[in-house]
Design a protein around this motif. Structure first.
Motif, PDB file in Angstrom:
ATOM      1  N   MET A 153      34.337  46.263  51.844  1.00 33.85           N
ATOM      2  CA  MET A 153      34.687  45.962  50.471  1.00 33.85           C
ATOM      3  C   MET A 153      35.412  44.620  50.422  1.00 33.85           C
ATOM      4  O   MET A 153      36.349  44.378  51.152  1.00 33.85           O
ATOM      5  N   SER A 154      34.975  43.782  49.549  1.00 32.82           N
ATOM      6  CA  SER A 154      35.523  42.435  49.438  1.00 32.82           C
ATOM      7  C   SER A 154      36.798  42.406  48.603  1.00 32.82           C
ATOM      8  O   SER A 154      36.995  43.205  47.694  1.00 32.82           O
ATOM      9  N   GLY A 155      37.655  41.483  48.921  1.00 37.49           N
ATOM     10  CA  GLY A 155      38.889  41.328  48.169  1.00 37.49           C
ATOM     11  C   GLY A 155      38.726  40.445  46.944  1.00 37.49           C
ATOM     12  O   GLY A 155      39.702  40.165  46.242  1.00 37.49           O
ATOM     13  N   THR A 156      37.502  40.032  46.661  1.00 49.06           N
ATOM     14  CA  THR A 156      37.261  39.131  45.535  1.00 49.06           C
ATOM     15  C   THR A 156      37.696  39.738  44.206  1.00 49.06           C
ATOM     16  O   THR A 156      38.304  39.060  43.383  1.00 49.06           O
ATOM     17  N   LYS A 157      37.409  41.011  44.008  1.00 50.12           N
ATOM     18  CA  LYS A 157      37.798  41.666  42.754  1.00 50.12           C
ATOM     19  C   LYS A 157      39.312  41.649  42.578  1.00 50.12           C
ATOM     20  O   LYS A 157      39.817  41.384  41.495  1.00 50.12           O
ATOM     21  N   ASP A 158      40.029  41.924  43.663  1.00 47.21           N
ATOM     22  CA  ASP A 158      41.493  41.911  43.592  1.00 47.21           C
ATOM     23  C   ASP A 158      42.008  40.504  43.298  1.00 47.21           C
ATOM     24  O   ASP A 158      42.953  40.328  42.539  1.00 47.21           O
ATOM     25  N   LYS A 159      41.369  39.514  43.899  1.00 44.96           N
ATOM     26  CA  LYS A 159      41.786  38.131  43.659  1.00 44.96           C
ATOM     27  C   LYS A 159      41.571  37.737  42.196  1.00 44.96           C
ATOM     28  O   LYS A 159      42.409  37.079  41.594  1.00 44.96           O
ATOM     29  N   ILE A 160      40.441  38.160  41.641  1.00 45.13           N
ATOM     30  CA  ILE A 160      40.142  37.838  40.239  1.00 45.13           C
ATOM     31  C   ILE A 160      41.125  38.544  39.307  1.00 45.13           C
ATOM     32  O   ILE A 160      41.684  37.927  38.396  1.00 45.13           O
ATOM     33  N   LYS A 161      41.338  39.840  39.543  1.00 44.53           N
ATOM     34  CA  LYS A 161      42.301  40.580  38.719  1.00 44.53           C
ATOM     35  C   LYS A 161      43.687  39.957  38.838  1.00 44.53           C
ATOM     36  O   LYS A 161      44.418  39.856  37.845  1.00 44.53           O
ATOM     37  N   GLY A 192      50.192  40.031  39.464  1.00 48.59           N
ATOM     38  CA  GLY A 192      49.037  39.199  39.803  1.00 48.59           C
ATOM     39  C   GLY A 192      49.146  38.619  41.203  1.00 48.59           C
ATOM     40  O   GLY A 192      48.168  38.586  41.956  1.00 48.59           O
ATOM     41  N   ASP A 193      50.340  38.168  41.560  1.00 49.46           N
ATOM     42  CA  ASP A 193      50.546  37.626  42.904  1.00 49.46           C
ATOM     43  C   ASP A 193      50.295  38.686  43.971  1.00 49.46           C
ATOM     44  O   ASP A 193      49.691  38.411  45.006  1.00 49.46           O
ATOM     45  N   VAL A 194      50.745  39.901  43.699  1.00 50.88           N
ATOM     46  CA  VAL A 194      50.537  41.002  44.651  1.00 50.88           C
ATOM     47  C   VAL A 194      49.045  41.323  44.767  1.00 50.88           C
ATOM     48  O   VAL A 194      48.534  41.536  45.871  1.00 50.88           O
ATOM     49  N   GLN A 195      48.346  41.345  43.645  1.00 56.55           N
ATOM     50  CA  GLN A 195      46.914  41.637  43.677  1.00 56.55           C
ATOM     51  C   GLN A 195      46.154  40.564  44.462  1.00 56.55           C
ATOM     52  O   GLN A 195      45.239  40.883  45.227  1.00 56.55           O
ATOM     53  N   LYS A 196      46.533  39.303  44.259  1.00 53.57           N
ATOM     54  CA  LYS A 196      45.868  38.231  45.002  1.00 53.57           C
ATOM     55  C   LYS A 196      46.133  38.372  46.500  1.00 53.57           C
ATOM     56  O   LYS A 196      45.225  38.177  47.315  1.00 53.57           O
ATOM     57  N   ALA A 197      47.348  38.711  46.863  1.00 53.57           N
ATOM     58  CA  ALA A 197      47.676  38.911  48.276  1.00 53.57           C
ATOM     59  C   ALA A 197      46.870  40.065  48.858  1.00 53.57           C
ATOM     60  O   ALA A 197      46.383  39.994  49.993  1.00 53.57           O
ATOM     61  N   VAL A 217      44.284  39.950  52.029  1.00 52.80           N
ATOM     62  CA  VAL A 217      44.358  40.848  53.181  1.00 52.80           C
ATOM     63  C   VAL A 217      43.013  41.550  53.386  1.00 52.80           C
ATOM     64  O   VAL A 217      42.526  41.635  54.524  1.00 52.80           O
ATOM     65  N   LYS A 218      42.411  42.026  52.318  1.00 52.11           N
ATOM     66  CA  LYS A 218      41.108  42.679  52.437  1.00 52.11           C
ATOM     67  C   LYS A 218      40.072  41.726  53.039  1.00 52.11           C
ATOM     68  O   LYS A 218      39.275  42.125  53.902  1.00 52.11           O
ATOM     69  N   ASP A 219      40.087  40.476  52.592  1.00 53.95           N
ATOM     70  CA  ASP A 219      39.140  39.502  53.132  1.00 53.95           C
ATOM     71  C   ASP A 219      39.414  39.240  54.613  1.00 53.95           C
ATOM     72  O   ASP A 219      38.484  39.129  55.408  1.00 53.95           O
ATOM     73  N   ALA A 220      40.676  39.136  54.984  1.00 52.19           N
ATOM     74  CA  ALA A 220      41.022  38.895  56.390  1.00 52.19           C
ATOM     75  C   ALA A 220      40.579  40.051  57.276  1.00 52.19           C
ATOM     76  O   ALA A 220      40.064  39.838  58.375  1.00 52.19           O
ATOM     77  N   VAL A 221      40.769  41.263  56.786  1.00 54.35           N
ATOM     78  CA  VAL A 221      40.380  42.447  57.558  1.00 54.35           C
ATOM     79  C   VAL A 221      38.856  42.497  57.695  1.00 54.35           C
ATOM     80  O   VAL A 221      38.337  42.802  58.775  1.00 54.35           O
ATOM     81  N   SER A 222      38.143  42.191  56.634  1.00 53.08           N
ATOM     82  CA  SER A 222      36.684  42.259  56.688  1.00 53.08           C
ATOM     83  C   SER A 222      36.116  41.168  57.592  1.00 53.08           C
ATOM     84  O   SER A 222      35.061  41.340  58.196  1.00 53.08           O
ATOM     85  N   LYS A 223      36.790  40.031  57.725  1.00 46.73           N
ATOM     86  CA  LYS A 223      36.338  38.972  58.621  1.00 46.73           C
ATOM     87  C   LYS A 223      36.514  39.350  60.080  1.00 46.73           C
ATOM     88  O   LYS A 223      35.784  38.895  60.944  1.00 46.73           O
ATOM     89  N   ASP A 224      37.531  40.188  60.341  1.00 50.95           N
ATOM     90  CA  ASP A 224      37.789  40.605  61.710  1.00 50.95           C
ATOM     91  C   ASP A 224      36.791  41.635  62.211  1.00 50.95           C
ATOM     92  O   ASP A 224      36.697  41.892  63.400  1.00 50.95           O
ATOM     93  N   ARG A 225      36.044  42.228  61.332  1.00 44.88           N
ATOM     94  CA  ARG A 225      35.100  43.290  61.718  1.00 44.88           C
ATOM     95  C   ARG A 225      33.802  42.725  62.168  1.00 44.88           C
ATOM     96  O   ARG A 225      33.281  41.799  62.027  1.00 44.88           O
TER      97      ARG A 225
END
Length: 60
Positions: free
Chosen positions: A1-9, A43-48, A52-60
């Motif tokens: 699951m991508s963190g893009t949605k969280d970043k946009i929100k 908003g800052d927390v959601q972007k963070a 994190v979600k993107d970083a975790v998905s890159k490590d997989r």
């Protein structure tokens, strides 16, 4: 699951919070300013979270 949605929100909440703070300051409404700051922090927390979600998905 991508963190893009969280970043946009997060970006939307950040921007909305900034507007609320500005309107609150311009009208002398301290409550609106506080609500805007809280929404900006949310908003800052959601972007963070998205980063994190993107970083975790890159490590997989």
């Amino acid at each position: 699951m991508s963190g893009t949605k969280d970043k946009i929100k997060g970006a939307v909440n950040d921007a909305t919070g900034n507007v609320k703070q500005g309107v609150g300051k311009a009208t002398g409404n301290a409550e609106l300013q506080a609500k805007g700051k809280a929404q900006e922090v949310k908003g800052d927390v959601q972007k963070a979270k998205g980063n994190v979600k993107d970083a975790v998905s890159k490590d997989r």
